[in-house]
Scaffold this motif. Structure first.
Motif, PDB file in Angstrom:
ATOM      1  N   MET A 183       0.885  -1.174   0.107  1.00 45.94           N
ATOM      2  CA  MET A 183      -0.168  -0.016   0.070  1.00 45.94           C
ATOM      3  C   MET A 183       0.859   1.290  -0.066  1.00 45.94           C
ATOM      4  N   SER A 184       0.347   2.303  -0.536  1.00 40.57           N
ATOM      5  CA  SER A 184       1.108   3.563  -0.818  1.00 40.57           C
ATOM      6  C   SER A 184       0.341   4.714  -0.499  1.00 40.57           C
ATOM      7  N   ARG A 185       0.647   5.558   0.282  1.00 39.44           N
ATOM      8  CA  ARG A 185      -0.386   6.787   0.566  1.00 39.44           C
ATOM      9  C   ARG A 185       0.446   8.059   0.221  1.00 39.44           C
ATOM     10  N   LEU A 186       0.169   9.103  -0.238  1.00 34.30           N
ATOM     11  CA  LEU A 186       0.805  10.256  -0.631  1.00 34.30           C
ATOM     12  C   LEU A 186      -0.169  11.336  -0.274  1.00 34.30           C
ATOM     13  N   ALA A 187       0.338  12.227   0.614  1.00 35.39           N
ATOM     14  CA  ALA A 187      -0.400  13.541   1.112  1.00 35.39           C
ATOM     15  C   ALA A 187       0.244  14.732   0.298  1.00 35.39           C
ATOM     16  N   LEU A 188      -0.796  15.426  -0.114  1.00 33.71           N
ATOM     17  CA  LEU A 188      -0.514  16.534  -1.053  1.00 33.71           C
ATOM     18  C   LEU A 188      -1.352  17.849  -0.634  1.00 33.71           C
ATOM     19  N   ALA A 189      -0.628  18.789  -0.899  1.00 31.43           N
ATOM     20  CA  ALA A 189      -1.542  20.080  -0.801  1.00 31.43           C
ATOM     21  C   ALA A 189      -2.818  20.049  -1.725  1.00 31.43           C
ATOM     22  N   ALA A 190      -3.725  20.728  -1.248  1.00 29.00           N
ATOM     23  CA  ALA A 190      -4.985  20.944  -1.922  1.00 29.00           C
ATOM     24  C   ALA A 190      -4.869  21.622  -2.980  1.00 29.00           C
ATOM     25  N   LEU A 191      -4.102  21.596  -4.030  1.00 34.05           N
ATOM     26  CA  LEU A 191      -3.797  22.680  -5.038  1.00 34.05           C
ATOM     27  C   LEU A 191      -3.918  22.020  -6.462  1.00 34.05           C
ATOM     28  N   PRO A 192      -4.422  22.573  -7.416  1.00 37.72           N
ATOM     29  CA  PRO A 192      -4.407  21.884  -8.692  1.00 37.72           C
ATOM     30  C   PRO A 192      -3.214  21.405  -9.123  1.00 37.72           C
ATOM     31  N   GLY A 193      -2.100  21.724  -8.988  1.00 37.26           N
ATOM     32  CA  GLY A 193      -0.801  21.069  -9.453  1.00 37.26           C
ATOM     33  C   GLY A 193      -0.718  19.834  -8.575  1.00 37.26           C
ATOM     34  N   SER A 194      -1.268  19.452  -7.574  1.00 38.24           N
ATOM     35  CA  SER A 194      -1.023  18.236  -6.933  1.00 38.24           C
ATOM     36  C   SER A 194      -1.673  17.124  -7.784  1.00 38.24           C
ATOM     37  N   VAL A 195      -2.685  17.366  -8.667  1.00 35.45           N
ATOM     38  CA  VAL A 195      -3.386  16.233  -9.357  1.00 35.45           C
ATOM     39  C   VAL A 195      -2.263  15.599 -10.204  1.00 35.45           C
ATOM     40  N   ARG A 196      -1.322  16.398 -10.788  1.00 32.28           N
ATOM     41  CA  ARG A 196      -0.513  15.881 -11.784  1.00 32.28           C
ATOM     42  C   ARG A 196       0.581  14.984 -10.873  1.00 32.28           C
ATOM     43  N   ALA A 197       0.878  15.501  -9.587  1.00 31.04           N
ATOM     44  CA  ALA A 197       1.806  14.738  -8.636  1.00 31.04           C
ATOM     45  C   ALA A 197       1.022  13.299  -8.530  1.00 31.04           C
ATOM     46  N   ALA A 198      -0.230  13.413  -8.212  1.00 26.85           N
ATOM     47  CA  ALA A 198      -0.991  12.319  -8.038  1.00 26.85           C
ATOM     48  C   ALA A 198      -0.872  11.114  -8.990  1.00 26.85           C
ATOM     49  N   ARG A 199      -1.235  11.583 -10.085  1.00 30.91           N
ATOM     50  CA  ARG A 199      -0.984  10.922 -11.509  1.00 30.91           C
ATOM     51  C   ARG A 199       0.196  10.174 -11.740  1.00 30.91           C
ATOM     52  N   ARG A 200       1.325  10.982 -11.519  1.00 32.88           N
ATOM     53  CA  ARG A 200       2.698  10.522 -11.608  1.00 32.88           C
ATOM     54  C   ARG A 200       3.078   9.417 -10.435  1.00 32.88           C
ATOM     55  N   HIS A 201       2.475   9.617  -9.277  1.00 37.68           N
ATOM     56  CA  HIS A 201       2.772   8.875  -8.256  1.00 37.68           C
ATOM     57  C   HIS A 201       2.050   7.277  -8.526  1.00 37.68           C
ATOM     58  N   VAL A 202       0.844   7.277  -9.138  1.00 35.60           N
ATOM     59  CA  VAL A 202       0.105   6.131  -9.575  1.00 35.60           C
ATOM     60  C   VAL A 202       0.804   5.472 -10.686  1.00 35.60           C
ATOM     61  N   HIS A 203       1.243   6.010 -11.536  1.00 35.08           N
ATOM     62  CA  HIS A 203       2.170   5.829 -12.787  1.00 35.08           C
ATOM     63  C   HIS A 203       3.338   4.836 -12.166  1.00 35.08           C
ATOM     64  N   ASP A 204       4.332   5.661 -11.498  1.00 37.62           N
ATOM     65  CA  ASP A 204       5.351   4.921 -10.925  1.00 37.62           C
ATOM     66  C   ASP A 204       5.201   3.554 -10.204  1.00 37.62           C
ATOM     67  N   LEU A 205       4.071   3.620  -9.346  1.00 39.37           N
ATOM     68  CA  LEU A 205       3.798   2.528  -8.547  1.00 39.37           C
ATOM     69  C   LEU A 205       3.405   1.393  -9.201  1.00 39.37           C
ATOM     70  N   LEU A 206       2.570   1.460 -10.271  1.00 39.79           N
ATOM     71  CA  LEU A 206       1.895   0.644 -11.145  1.00 39.79           C
ATOM     72  C   LEU A 206       3.234  -0.017 -12.062  1.00 39.79           C
ATOM     73  N   ARG A 207       4.087   0.806 -12.505  1.00 36.35           N
ATOM     74  CA  ARG A 207       5.208   0.270 -13.105  1.00 36.35           C
ATOM     75  C   ARG A 207       6.202  -0.654 -12.026  1.00 36.35           C
ATOM     76  N   MET A 208       6.438   0.029 -11.012  1.00 36.88           N
ATOM     77  CA  MET A 208       7.503  -0.653 -10.048  1.00 36.88           C
ATOM     78  C   MET A 208       6.564  -1.913  -9.512  1.00 36.88           C
ATOM     79  N   TRP A 209       5.240  -2.069  -9.619  1.00 36.02           N
ATOM     80  CA  TRP A 209       4.675  -3.156  -9.168  1.00 36.02           C
ATOM     81  C   TRP A 209       4.332  -4.185 -10.212  1.00 36.02           C
ATOM     82  N   GLU A 210       4.914  -3.729 -11.591  1.00 36.29           N
ATOM     83  CA  GLU A 210       4.704  -4.655 -12.777  1.00 36.29           C
ATOM     84  C   GLU A 210       3.307  -4.836 -13.131  1.00 36.29           C
ATOM     85  N   LEU A 211       2.453  -3.873 -13.026  1.00 40.27           N
ATOM     86  CA  LEU A 211       1.045  -3.788 -13.335  1.00 40.27           C
ATOM     87  C   LEU A 211       0.774  -2.520 -14.639  1.00 40.27           C
ATOM     88  N   PRO A 212       1.780  -2.491 -15.465  1.00 36.98           N
ATOM     89  CA  PRO A 212       1.716  -1.423 -16.616  1.00 36.98           C
ATOM     90  C   PRO A 212       0.353  -1.243 -17.312  1.00 36.98           C
TER      91      PRO A 212
END
Length: 137
Positions: A1-30
């Motif tokens: 499980m992974s959790r990422l806390a982010l500021a409630a700002l529009p730019g955080s959406v990009r960070a959330a998307r990148r975080h999920v992308h990187d995790l799924l690659r690492m977990w071999e679920l591309p």
């Protein structure tokens, strides 16, 4: 499980998307990346709109009451990858019927199209968690 806390700002959406992308690659679920990025983008955008600021460069006055946060979680619970986004608003998510000319209002419809199921819950600590399940195989 992974959790990422982010500021409630529009730019955080990009960070959330990148975080999920990187995790799924690492977990071999591309094969889940495209759907998961879309789902986390929509859920994070809604969370920011519910509790955040509309700009990534708020003024001091806008920050006088503090800066809200959102929290993005991703985990696999076979047969699903589960995305959860917490925000401090108690207001339930509302699926809208957007007109063809509307610029917004399609987020939860897109989540419903890409996820097997979605919903929300109110944790004892406050706010709400909106979640979506995407089938792993």
């Amino acid at each position: 499980m992974s959790r990422l806390a982010l500021a409630a700002l529009p730019g955080s959406v990009r960070a959330a998307r990148r975080h999920v992308h990187d995790l799924l690659r690492m977990w071999e679920l591309p094969h889940l990346i495209e759907a998961a990025e879309l789902v986390v983008s929509e859920l994070s955008t809604n969370a920011v709109k519910a509790t955040g600021l509309s700009t990534d460069s708020p003024s001091y006055g806008e920050l006088s009451n503090g800066l809200n946060a959102i929290c993005v979680s991703l985990y696999v619970s076979e047969p699903y990858a589960v995305i959860e986004v917490w925000d401090s608003s108690d207001e339930p998510p509302r699926r809208q019927d957007a007109d063809p000319d509307d610029e917004g209002g399609r987020g939860l419809a897109l989540v419903a199209a890409f996820a097997n199921r979605w919903g929300y819950r109110r944790p004892e600590t406050g706010g709400k968690v909106v979640w979506a399940e995407i089938q792993v195989r």
